[in-house]
Write an enzyme that holds these catalytic residues in place. Structure first.
Site, short mmCIF file in Angstrom:
data_model
loop_
_atom_site.label_atom_id
_atom_site.label_comp_id
_atom_site.label_asym_id
_atom_site.label_seq_id
_atom_site.Cartn_x
_atom_site.Cartn_y
_atom_site.Cartn_z
N HIS A 1 0.76 -1.34 0.06
CA HIS A 1 0.16 0.00 0.13
C HIS A 1 0.79 1.33 -0.03
O HIS A 1 0.24 2.48 -0.25
CB HIS A 1 -0.87 0.19 1.27
CG HIS A 1 -1.68 -1.18 1.12
ND1 HIS A 1 -2.93 -1.07 0.31
CD2 HIS A 1 -1.99 -2.24 2.04
CE1 HIS A 1 -3.76 -2.18 0.42
NE2 HIS A 1 -3.27 -2.93 1.42
N LYS B 1 -5.84 -9.19 -7.73
CA LYS B 1 -6.73 -8.77 -7.07
C LYS B 1 -7.83 -7.71 -7.79
O LYS B 1 -7.23 -7.18 -8.45
CB LYS B 1 -5.75 -8.07 -5.96
CG LYS B 1 -6.26 -7.49 -4.73
CD LYS B 1 -5.34 -6.92 -3.81
CE LYS B 1 -5.90 -6.43 -2.59
NZ LYS B 1 -4.87 -5.88 -1.76
N ARG B 2 -9.01 -7.55 -6.97
CA ARG B 2 -10.04 -6.83 -7.56
C ARG B 2 -9.75 -5.30 -7.63
O ARG B 2 -9.70 -4.50 -8.47
CB ARG B 2 -11.19 -7.07 -7.21
CG ARG B 2 -12.33 -6.16 -7.79
CD ARG B 2 -13.69 -6.51 -7.05
NE ARG B 2 -13.81 -5.89 -5.71
CZ ARG B 2 -14.20 -4.68 -5.64
NH1 ARG B 2 -14.13 -3.93 -6.57
NH2 ARG B 2 -14.24 -4.13 -4.30
N ASN C 1 -6.84 -2.44 -5.37
CA ASN C 1 -5.89 -1.95 -4.30
C ASN C 1 -5.63 -0.56 -4.22
O ASN C 1 -5.41 0.01 -5.43
CB ASN C 1 -4.48 -2.76 -4.70
CG ASN C 1 -3.57 -2.70 -3.51
OD1 ASN C 1 -3.97 -3.46 -2.54
ND2 ASN C 1 -2.55 -1.96 -3.78
N THR C 2 -5.63 0.08 -3.09
CA THR C 2 -5.41 1.50 -3.04
C THR C 2 -3.90 1.63 -2.49
O THR C 2 -3.29 1.08 -1.45
CB THR C 2 -6.16 1.95 -1.94
OG1 THR C 2 -7.34 1.74 -2.51
CG2 THR C 2 -5.93 3.49 -1.84
N HIS D 1 -3.42 -3.29 7.84
CA HIS D 1 -4.61 -3.73 6.95
C HIS D 1 -5.30 -2.12 6.54
O HIS D 1 -5.35 -1.24 7.36
CB HIS D 1 -5.69 -4.37 7.76
CG HIS D 1 -6.91 -4.66 6.45
ND1 HIS D 1 -6.68 -5.41 5.66
CD2 HIS D 1 -8.14 -3.99 6.87
CE1 HIS D 1 -7.86 -5.23 4.98
NE2 HIS D 1 -8.78 -4.70 5.69
#
Length: 133
Positions: free
Chosen positions: A32, A57-58, A60-61, A125
């Protein structure tokens, strides 16, 4: 078991728990935190850390910041979600279709508050943008 043996076992377990936490913080940083505001989502998301269950992965920031600044969000926090008090420059990569690798992604940039899950004063997270769930 004698007191010295118990103390030794406790010390080893304590040391291992710290190692586990640092690995979570290290993984959070890898996934991240990035220092450059220019991101090619199609390139960066093809990295194996963004492959989940064999699928891309759909979403991600990425937080455009230093690790030190992001870590400061969790100062004094043991175990909870925390909303940052300052806004961060963000780049969110979203998969545009389900295809074999390399998967296509679109990119969205914004400046907003971030919510992170803190464990023992470390972000582990990415929980959300703008508010905490």
């Amino acid at each position: 078991m004698c007191a010295k043996s118990l103390l030794l076992v406790f010390g080893i377990l304590l040391g291992l728990s710290h190692l586990s936490l640092s690995q979570n913080w290290a993984t959070f940083q890898q996934k991240h935190i990035i220092n450059t505001p220019i991101i090619n989502c199609n390139t960066i998301m093809d990295n194996n850390i963004y492959i989940v269950g064999g699928q891309c992965k759909r979403v991600n920031t990425f937080i455009i910041s230093s690790a030190t600044t992001v870590k400061a969000i969790c100062t004094g926090v043991i175990n909870m979600n925390v909303l940052s008090t300052t806004r961060f420059q963000l780049n969110t990569c979203t998969r545009t279709s389900i295809t074999p690798r390399p998967c296509p992604y679109s990119s969205r940039t914004e400046t907003n508050y971030i919510c992170v899950k803190c464990e023992n004063q470390y972000p582990v997270h990415f929980a959300g943008i703008g508010r905490c769930p």
